[in-house]
Design a protein around this motif. Structure first.
Motif, PDB file in Angstrom:
ATOM      1  N   TRP A 150      -4.672   5.785  -4.735  1.00  0.00           N
ATOM      2  CA  TRP A 150      -5.776   6.094  -3.831  1.00  0.00           C
ATOM      3  C   TRP A 150      -5.705   7.572  -3.449  1.00  0.00           C
ATOM      4  CZ3 TRP A 150      -9.342   2.374  -2.465  1.00  0.00           C
ATOM      5  CH2 TRP A 150      -9.017   1.065  -2.811  1.00  0.00           C
ATOM      6  N   SER A 203       0.829  -1.197   0.000  1.00  0.00           N
ATOM      7  CA  SER A 203       0.000   0.000   0.000  1.00  0.00           C
ATOM      8  C   SER A 203       0.865   1.248   0.000  1.00  0.00           C
ATOM      9  CB  SER A 203      -0.894   0.006   1.235  1.00  0.00           C
ATOM     10  OG  SER A 203      -1.491   1.257   1.411  1.00  0.00           O
ATOM     11  N   GLY A 214      -7.312   0.263  -7.912  1.00  0.00           N
ATOM     12  CA  GLY A 214      -6.496   0.177  -6.717  1.00  0.00           C
ATOM     13  C   GLY A 214      -5.032   0.545  -6.876  1.00  0.00           C
ATOM     14  N   SER A 260     -10.295   4.869  -5.115  1.00  0.00           N
ATOM     15  CA  SER A 260      -9.436   4.543  -6.252  1.00  0.00           C
ATOM     16  C   SER A 260     -10.279   4.480  -7.514  1.00  0.00           C
ATOM     17  CB  SER A 260      -8.739   3.196  -6.049  1.00  0.00           C
ATOM     18  OG  SER A 260      -8.005   2.856  -7.212  1.00  0.00           O
TER      19      SER A 260
END
Length: 170
Positions: free
Chosen positions: A48, A9, A45, A41
């Motif tokens: 973000w 992430s 993904g 998003s």
């Protein structure tokens, strides 16, 4: 690739509490965080961006089918609603949940589950920790108790709708 590979992430150290993905050819994804609000998003993904509710712990998210409405459930402050795909949010009044059922103590209203019956228009249900279940028939604008038979002080962790009989809540 069917979840065979994963990537780190871009927001390390923040706990993800909930995920929701909208419908369509290019669905929008939403992630709810512990004390971090909602991230959105638009590219499956890869990236973000903040979508509001920054100080809230978002335990549940739902993209209402066939709409731009997003419902967010907080660990402490009930329900929030966006009617513009997460651009702006409003707190939703919960009819039937007294503002302070705990006397003079702080009485949080945590959302533990959000489900839709899948009908058109959909009926939405929210389970509230120790406050029972609420129902909305207007895309989350208003919420009230579905009836007297659902215990209001029970700890309900999850909900499901029986899709063979959409009036039946499990």
């Amino acid at each position: 690739d069917g979840a065979l590979s994963w990537h780190a992430s871009e927001h390390p150290g923040i706990d993800v509490l909930s995920l929701a993905i909208g419908e369509g050819l290019h669905p929008v994804a939403y992630a709810g965080f512990d004390r971090g609000g909602v991230l959105k998003s638009m590219d499956a993904g890869r990236t973000w961006t903040p979508s509001g509710l920054d100080r809230e712990s978002i335990t549940q998210l739902m993209v209402v089918p066939r709409s731009r409405v997003v419902i967010a459930g907080s660990a402490w402050n009930g329900l929030f609603r966006s009617q513009d795909a997460g651009r702006t949010w409003e707190s939703v009044r919960l009819v039937g949940v007294p503002p302070n059922e705990c006397g003079s103590q702080f009485c949080p209203v945590g959302v533990t589950s959000l489900v839709s019956d899948g009908a058109e228009p959909p009926t939405l249900y929210a389970a509230l920790d120790r406050h029972g279940v609420l129902r909305s028939g207007d895309l989350g604008r208003t919420w009230s108790r579905p009836g007297p038979r659902i215990a209001t002080r029970s700890r309900i962790i999850g909900l499901a709708v029986d899709h063979s009989d959409r009036r039946r809540l499990l």
